[in-house]
Scaffold this active site. Structure first.
Site, short mmCIF file in Angstrom:
data_model
loop_
_atom_site.label_atom_id
_atom_site.label_comp_id
_atom_site.label_asym_id
_atom_site.label_seq_id
_atom_site.Cartn_x
_atom_site.Cartn_y
_atom_site.Cartn_z
N TYR A 1 0.84 -1.21 0.00
CA TYR A 1 0.00 0.00 0.00
C TYR A 1 0.87 1.25 0.00
CZ TYR A 1 -3.18 3.60 1.71
OH TYR A 1 -3.89 4.77 1.86
N GLU B 1 -11.22 6.17 4.80
CA GLU B 1 -10.55 6.92 5.88
C GLU B 1 -11.53 7.15 7.03
OE1 GLU B 1 -7.42 7.53 6.34
OE2 GLU B 1 -6.61 7.20 4.35
N TRP C 1 -5.10 1.65 10.33
CA TRP C 1 -5.30 1.59 8.89
C TRP C 1 -5.10 0.17 8.36
CZ3 TRP C 1 -8.01 3.65 5.42
CH2 TRP C 1 -7.73 3.44 4.07
#
Length: 194
Positions: free
Chosen positions: A16, A38, A46
């Site tokens: 990522y 988000e 995350w």
């Protein structure tokens, strides 16, 4: 050179960081997906969202806001039974609301154009050398957050909005010691296609 320290040791996180984070995104639907994810990350890590991202994409019909905008209580209840996503009623309901807000912005001016206008259609280039220098929010993320909320968007506080700006490449917050900093900066020099 070492990648940004927040990427940890997980190969999924590395991919990522190396291939997506900070790369300028100009597609309205893809930007909306990033902002929604988000929002789901609020209160979580995350990496949790990354691990569930494929399930999110399946459950939310590829994050097509035009589909999601038509959903109601039945779809909310179905999603709340899905163990592959973050089952938070407020966030699920906000996703539907946010799809409707996206439609309004997209029809009026284009969601991508709307967001990129805040940075004059060119990514902000930073020169941080340590994670401690990177802000959690900025005046621009505060302005975007305030305007999105005024339009009816949910789960888009200034910290969430800044994390989105970083992820979507509106700002290049790769550390100068990271091998991705320079390539992402060069991507930002190309003209925006919004």
């Amino acid at each position: 050179m070492e990648r940004c320290g927040w990427a940890g040791d997980d190969p999924l996180y590395h991919a990522y960081h190396d291939d997506e984070w900070g790369v300028p995104e100009f597609d309205s639907r893809a930007l909306w997906e990033k902002l929604i994810l988000e929002g789901y990350q609020a209160g979580l890590s995350w990496i949790t969202i990354l691990r569930k991202r494929d399930s999110f994409r399946e459950a939310f019909q590829g994050f097509d806001p035009n589909v999601i905008a038509t959903w109601g209580a039945a779809e909310v209840e179905e999603l709340l039974q899905n163990p592959g996503i973050v089952r938070h009623r407020g966030k699920v309901e906000a996703t539907i609301t946010n799809a409707r807000v996206w439609q309004g912005i997209e029809a009026k001016e284009g969601f991508a154009r709307y967001l990129w206008s805040y940075v004059d259609y060119s990514p902000i280039q930073t020169d941080w050398s340590a994670l401690s220098q990177v802000p959690a929010q900025t005046e621009i993320s505060q302005a975007i957050s305030k305007d999105l909320k005024k339009k009816g968007f949910k789960f888009c506080g200034p910290t969430i909005t800044y994390a989105f700006m970083q992820a979507a490449g509106l700002v290049n917050d790769h550390l100068t010691t990271c091998p991705c900093h320079k390539p992402v900066a060069e991507m930002g020099q190309k003209s925006a296609s919004v």
